[in-house]
Design a protein around this motif. Structure first.
Motif, mmCIF file in Angstrom:
data_model
loop_
_atom_site.group_PDB
_atom_site.id
_atom_site.type_symbol
_atom_site.label_atom_id
_atom_site.label_comp_id
_atom_site.label_asym_id
_atom_site.label_seq_id
_atom_site.Cartn_x
_atom_site.Cartn_y
_atom_site.Cartn_z
ATOM 1 N N LEU A 61 0.829 -1.199 0.000
ATOM 2 C CA LEU A 61 0.000 0.000 0.000
ATOM 3 C C LEU A 61 0.866 1.253 0.000
ATOM 4 O O LEU A 61 0.553 2.239 -0.680
ATOM 5 C CB LEU A 61 -0.950 -0.004 1.207
ATOM 6 N N LYS A 62 1.947 1.211 0.728
ATOM 7 C CA LYS A 62 2.878 2.341 0.804
ATOM 8 C C LYS A 62 3.372 2.734 -0.599
ATOM 9 O O LYS A 62 3.444 3.914 -0.950
ATOM 10 C CB LYS A 62 4.060 1.943 1.693
ATOM 11 N N VAL A 63 3.690 1.732 -1.414
ATOM 12 C CA VAL A 63 4.176 1.953 -2.782
ATOM 13 C C VAL A 63 3.060 2.487 -3.670
ATOM 14 O O VAL A 63 3.252 3.438 -4.428
ATOM 15 C CB VAL A 63 4.781 0.650 -3.357
ATOM 16 N N LEU A 64 1.882 1.878 -3.587
ATOM 17 C CA LEU A 64 0.742 2.330 -4.383
ATOM 18 C C LEU A 64 0.374 3.779 -4.066
ATOM 19 O O LEU A 64 0.121 4.578 -4.973
ATOM 20 C CB LEU A 64 -0.478 1.434 -4.148
ATOM 21 N N ALA A 65 0.336 4.106 -2.786
ATOM 22 C CA ALA A 65 -0.025 5.462 -2.369
ATOM 23 C C ALA A 65 0.963 6.483 -2.940
ATOM 24 O O ALA A 65 0.555 7.534 -3.447
ATOM 25 C CB ALA A 65 -0.077 5.562 -0.849
ATOM 26 N N LYS A 66 2.230 6.154 -2.897
ATOM 27 C CA LYS A 66 3.249 7.080 -3.412
ATOM 28 C C LYS A 66 3.187 7.174 -4.940
ATOM 29 O O LYS A 66 3.159 8.265 -5.501
ATOM 30 C CB LYS A 66 4.644 6.632 -2.976
#
Length: 124
Positions: A61-66
């Motif tokens: 999720l951290k990667v998708l959000a960024k």
């Protein structure tokens, strides 16, 4: 109690399978929008680490959000915020809702067609 709150609603989140297991609930596939399982958000799977043989794997999720939203979440050294995670998953869904719902509509129609043809074949 939880099932009563979400019954008849679309549930949006990231990596919901584990949450459902902990809560001891099961929901119909068509009522869940999981950003970890949405194919356009996934990455190619490493065949050496894909026990199911799947060609796709979820992104964090951290990667998708960024990448998709320009949001910084789950920063190193800061407490993990489930509220921040939920907001990011909801925003990912909102941003891609049109395409996502079109894909879901197609999958539901196909499922209905297959179910109907199977039922007809069994009754003959």
């Amino acid at each position: 109690k939880v099932i009563e709150l979400i019954e008849g609603k679309i549930l949006i989140g990231h990596g919901l399978k584990n949450d459902f297991q902990v809560l001891g609930i099961s929901l119909p596939w068509w009522s869940v929008r999981d950003t970890a399982k949405y194919e356009p958000f996934m990455k190619p799977a490493d065949p050496a680490y894909s026990p199911t043989g799947s060609s796709l794997a979820p992104k964090k999720l951290k990667v998708l959000a960024k990448d998709k939203l320009g949001m910084i979440i789950q920063e190193e050294g800061k407490p993990h915020s489930p509220i921040e995670d939920a907001a990011a998953a909801l925003e990912l869904y909102r941003k891609h809702r049109g395409k996502w719902e079109k894909a879901m509509k197609y999958k539901m129609e196909r499922t209905s067609e297959i179910t109907q043809s199977t039922t007809l074949a069994q009754s003959e």
